[in-house]
Motif scaffolding. Sequence first.
Motif, PDB file in Angstrom:
ATOM      1  N   UNK A  93      11.412   6.718 -13.254  1.00 42.09           N
ATOM      2  CA  UNK A  93      12.355   5.766 -13.834  1.00 42.09           C
ATOM      3  C   UNK A  93      13.505   5.594 -12.847  1.00 42.09           C
ATOM      4  N   UNK A  94      14.314   4.571 -13.058  1.00 43.22           N
ATOM      5  CA  UNK A  94      15.434   4.342 -12.144  1.00 43.22           C
ATOM      6  C   UNK A  94      16.442   5.494 -12.171  1.00 43.22           C
ATOM      7  N   UNK A  95      16.836   6.022 -13.348  1.00 44.78           N
ATOM      8  CA  UNK A  95      17.733   7.188 -13.329  1.00 44.78           C
ATOM      9  C   UNK A  95      17.139   8.381 -12.595  1.00 44.78           C
ATOM     10  N   UNK A  96      15.834   8.607 -12.731  1.00 43.26           N
ATOM     11  CA  UNK A  96      15.199   9.720 -12.021  1.00 43.26           C
ATOM     12  C   UNK A  96      15.217   9.487 -10.514  1.00 43.26           C
ATOM     13  N   UNK A  97      15.016   8.241 -10.109  1.00 40.78           N
ATOM     14  CA  UNK A  97      15.082   7.909  -8.683  1.00 40.78           C
ATOM     15  C   UNK A  97      16.487   8.175  -8.152  1.00 40.78           C
ATOM     16  N   UNK A  98      17.487   7.825  -8.942  1.00 46.05           N
ATOM     17  CA  UNK A  98      18.877   8.080  -8.548  1.00 46.05           C
ATOM     18  C   UNK A  98      19.137   9.576  -8.406  1.00 46.05           C
ATOM     19  N   UNK A  99      18.675  10.336  -9.385  1.00 45.05           N
ATOM     20  CA  UNK A  99      18.905  11.785  -9.366  1.00 45.05           C
ATOM     21  C   UNK A  99      18.219  12.426  -8.163  1.00 45.05           C
ATOM     22  N   UNK A 100      16.979  12.048  -7.905  1.00 46.55           N
ATOM     23  CA  UNK A 100      16.264  12.600  -6.754  1.00 46.55           C
ATOM     24  C   UNK A 100      16.965  12.234  -5.447  1.00 46.55           C
ATOM     25  N   UNK A 115      22.239  11.774 -20.487  1.00 50.26           N
ATOM     26  CA  UNK A 115      21.164  11.082 -19.769  1.00 50.26           C
ATOM     27  C   UNK A 115      20.678  11.924 -18.599  1.00 50.26           C
ATOM     28  N   UNK A 116      21.626  12.500 -17.863  1.00 51.89           N
ATOM     29  CA  UNK A 116      21.266  13.354 -16.726  1.00 51.89           C
ATOM     30  C   UNK A 116      20.523  14.599 -17.206  1.00 51.89           C
ATOM     31  N   UNK A 117      21.036  15.239 -18.243  1.00 50.75           N
ATOM     32  CA  UNK A 117      20.402  16.461 -18.756  1.00 50.75           C
ATOM     33  C   UNK A 117      18.990  16.180 -19.249  1.00 50.75           C
ATOM     34  N   UNK A 118      18.820  15.068 -19.947  1.00 52.10           N
ATOM     35  CA  UNK A 118      17.496  14.714 -20.468  1.00 52.10           C
ATOM     36  C   UNK A 118      16.501  14.487 -19.331  1.00 52.10           C
ATOM     37  N   UNK A 119      16.935  13.777 -18.298  1.00 59.80           N
ATOM     38  CA  UNK A 119      16.045  13.511 -17.172  1.00 59.80           C
ATOM     39  C   UNK A 119      15.772  14.771 -16.353  1.00 59.80           C
ATOM     40  N   UNK A 120      16.782  15.611 -16.198  1.00 54.08           N
ATOM     41  CA  UNK A 120      16.569  16.864 -15.469  1.00 54.08           C
ATOM     42  C   UNK A 120      15.563  17.756 -16.190  1.00 54.08           C
ATOM     43  N   UNK A 121      15.647  17.787 -17.523  1.00 54.81           N
ATOM     44  CA  UNK A 121      14.703  18.601 -18.293  1.00 54.81           C
ATOM     45  C   UNK A 121      13.272  18.100 -18.086  1.00 54.81           C
ATOM     46  N   UNK A 122      13.100  16.784 -18.096  1.00 54.06           N
ATOM     47  CA  UNK A 122      11.773  16.207 -17.871  1.00 54.06           C
ATOM     48  C   UNK A 122      11.297  16.473 -16.447  1.00 54.06           C
ATOM     49  N   UNK A 123      12.204  16.332 -15.496  1.00 54.19           N
ATOM     50  CA  UNK A 123      11.846  16.551 -14.095  1.00 54.19           C
ATOM     51  C   UNK A 123      11.539  18.023 -13.824  1.00 54.19           C
ATOM     52  N   UNK A 124      12.210  18.909 -14.550  1.00 56.46           N
ATOM     53  CA  UNK A 124      11.912  20.336 -14.409  1.00 56.46           C
ATOM     54  C   UNK A 124      10.504  20.636 -14.916  1.00 56.46           C
ATOM     55  N   UNK A 125      10.127  20.016 -16.038  1.00 57.23           N
ATOM     56  CA  UNK A 125       8.778  20.216 -16.571  1.00 57.23           C
ATOM     57  C   UNK A 125       7.716  19.733 -15.589  1.00 57.23           C
ATOM     58  N   UNK A 126       8.045  18.680 -14.849  1.00 57.35           N
ATOM     59  CA  UNK A 126       7.095  18.144 -13.873  1.00 57.35           C
ATOM     60  C   UNK A 126       7.128  18.906 -12.553  1.00 57.35           C
ATOM     61  N   UNK A 127       8.060  19.844 -12.450  1.00 54.86           N
ATOM     62  CA  UNK A 127       8.152  20.643 -11.240  1.00 54.86           C
ATOM     63  C   UNK A 127       8.903  19.970 -10.112  1.00 54.86           C
ATOM     64  N   UNK A 128       9.641  18.909 -10.417  1.00 62.17           N
ATOM     65  CA  UNK A 128      10.356  18.174  -9.372  1.00 62.17           C
ATOM     66  C   UNK A 128      11.673  18.832  -8.999  1.00 62.17           C
ATOM     67  N   UNK A 129      12.292  19.522  -9.950  1.00 62.29           N
ATOM     68  CA  UNK A 129      13.560  20.197  -9.669  1.00 62.29           C
ATOM     69  C   UNK A 129      13.444  21.660 -10.063  1.00 62.29           C
TER      70      UNK A 129
END
Length: 207
Positions: free
Chosen positions: A86-93, A118-132
Amino acid sequence: MLAMLEVLQIGRMSCRYTTTRSTLLQDDVAATQEASDIRGARIRQHAIADDLAEEVRGACLGMRVARLHRIVARVYEQALQTVGLSLPQMEILTELISATGPVRPAALAARLMLERSTVSRNLALMQKRGWVTVVETSPTGRAMSVTIADTGVAAFTSASTAWRSAQTSAATMLGPAAASMLDQWLDLYGHSTGFSAIRPHSAHEPS
């Protein structure tokens, strides 16, 4: 004598009837006036609302910027979703790759002008995917600082074609000078509105 008493009794009854009828008529008049006042107030309120709606519809900058944001964001979202971002995830990465060390979610939210949730929600999802990777947690288990993992770098680089396609479309829509103009506005107004406006392409200091 009896006849006189009857006449007096009838007179008193007639007087009470007249008084009661007069009171009822006064109540009816008052109720009618109150209803009329309510209708008048409602009409005036609707007239004020109509005028305000016309003014907002014709001039509101906030609505126009928000609508433009939705149009442009949709271009990026549609492109990035093809690679699972998503765009927020792209920004965070982008921020995590540019950082020289672990970054706190609150700092990310401030830099990106996003809500902390919004950041916390995306970080939690990205952590589950192993991205962070979470390198520090609070006593309640909340991520206090994070860093990007190798899989996150891979996810980010896999989005290059999709992002460039969206970027080309957005530049066509907004014009070649859009990025520099938006940077000027962010620099000018970001701090005055309580945000730490940092350009997306700027280098960042460690958190």
